[in-house]
Design an enzyme around this catalytic site. Structure first.
Site, short mmCIF file in Angstrom:
data_model
loop_
_atom_site.label_atom_id
_atom_site.label_comp_id
_atom_site.label_asym_id
_atom_site.label_seq_id
_atom_site.Cartn_x
_atom_site.Cartn_y
_atom_site.Cartn_z
NE ARG A 180 -4.00 -2.35 0.08
CZ ARG A 180 -3.39 -3.51 -0.47
NH1 ARG A 180 -2.51 -3.86 -1.17
NH2 ARG A 180 -4.31 -4.49 -0.44
CB SER A 229 -9.23 -1.32 3.95
OG SER A 229 -9.87 -2.52 3.21
CD GLU A 299 -5.67 0.33 2.57
OE1 GLU A 299 -6.29 -0.05 1.44
OE2 GLU A 299 -5.45 -0.62 3.57
#
Length: 323
Positions: A180, A229, A299
């Site tokens: 990520r 998320s 995130e």
């Protein structure tokens, strides 16, 4: 809240520009959470040349932020100073097969549309994009992934423009991809990329895509106002497991709630503010830290200024002790 009109402060900005310029554009209309203050100026360029010209004309002290589909973005209630650049589907939404198992796609293309194009071309390796609710610009920036595959496994090279309007081509290796994350300069605006797949029967690809959709519909609150998320998965565990163990499933702050269906999804139940959502997230981080010692990392990208009298400390200001 509104900002000084940049078009009035810098009238030369409109000269020769073919795209759309909007002062004090409410960002609640473009983020999936449907919250947040305005952008001081929003620019939707007509094409790459238009983008380059605007960046060359814009004073260097004016902040610039590219925003895609707004799926994993939390804008604070005070809004964003400077220019938000939002690439249009008309100027940056093309997809083309270029041979040798490769596809070129614009940064404004939704992830699931790239998966569909790859399936039609008989190229495997893209089904995971069916379940990612965002656009390719964001996927390239954050190395979006799901179901065991990440963007870095498909991307060959991308085109980007820097703050001064100069064009760059970056290879996969240039991006410094990790979980990520990419190490590409924050001032780069991605405009298109080349992806590579593997030959695969279209029917088999579509079965994979259907499985991804089925999993998403069963496990995620996709019909809610959410940003996907909320936190990255910590090493050796899953964010949702730690959130659940800390008693935060269904936790609410104002109009914000951690989903009962998937507790790593934060949702706007109706009238949540950006402050409600961020305060909920930091409350969850504090409780997980107290319960397990794990420091969850966001995130979702949180950007902009807090509203009047608003302030939220990370982990509620208790990073070193139980919350």
């Amino acid at each position: 809240m509104s900002f000084p009109n940049l078009l009035e402060l810098h009238p030369h900005l409109v000269e020769g520009i073919r795209g759309r310029l909007t002062a004090n554009q409410p960002l609640s209309t473009v983020t999936w959470f449907r919250t947040g203050g305005p952008a001081q100026l929003m620019f939707q360029p007509a094409d790459e040349d238009d983008l380059s010209l605007f960046l060359k004309k814009l004073p260097k002290d004016v902040p610039v932020l590219p925003v895609g589909l707004g799926s994993n973005l939390l804008i604070r209630d005070g809004g964003l100073e400077g220019v938000v650049i939002r690439l249009s589907a008309k100027g940056f939404g093309a997809i083309e097969e270029i041979g040798n198992g490769r596809i070129r796609a614009g940064a404004a293309v939704p992830d699931k549309r790239l998966a569909e194009a790859a399936a039609k071309a008989g190229l495997g390796g893209f089904a995971f994009y069916t379940g990612i609710p965002g656009g390719l610009g964001g996927a390239l920036r954050m190395n979006a992934g799901a179901h065991g595959t990440e963007t870095c496994q498909r991307m060959v090279e991308l085109t980007a423009y820097d703050r001064g309007g100069s064009r760059h081509v970056l290879t996969n290796a240039d991006m410094g991809y990790a979980y990520r994350h990419s190490s590409a300069s924050g001032d780069l605006i991605f405009t298109s990329a080349v992806f590579e797949g593997v030959p695969q029967d279209e029917a088999a690809i579509r079965r994979e895509m259907a499985d991804v959709v089925e999993h998403r519909e069963k496990a995620q609150p996709i019909r809610e106002k959410t940003g996907g998320s909320t936190f990255k998965n910590p090493a050796g565990t899953s964010a949702w497991k730690e959130i659940d163990a800390a008693g935060c499933r269904g936790l609410t702050v104002g109009g914000a709630q951690m989903s009962e269906m998937h507790c790593n999804f934060m949702i706007n139940t109706g009238e949540a503010s950006g402050h409600d959502l961020e305060l909920l997230g930091e409350t969850v981080r504090a409780r997980v830290l107290a319960n397990s010692g794990i420091r969850l990392e966001w995130e979702i990208k949180r950007l902009g200024q807090f509203g009047a009298q608003e302030k939220i400390e990370p982990f509620l200001g208790q990073e070193g002790e139980a919350a």
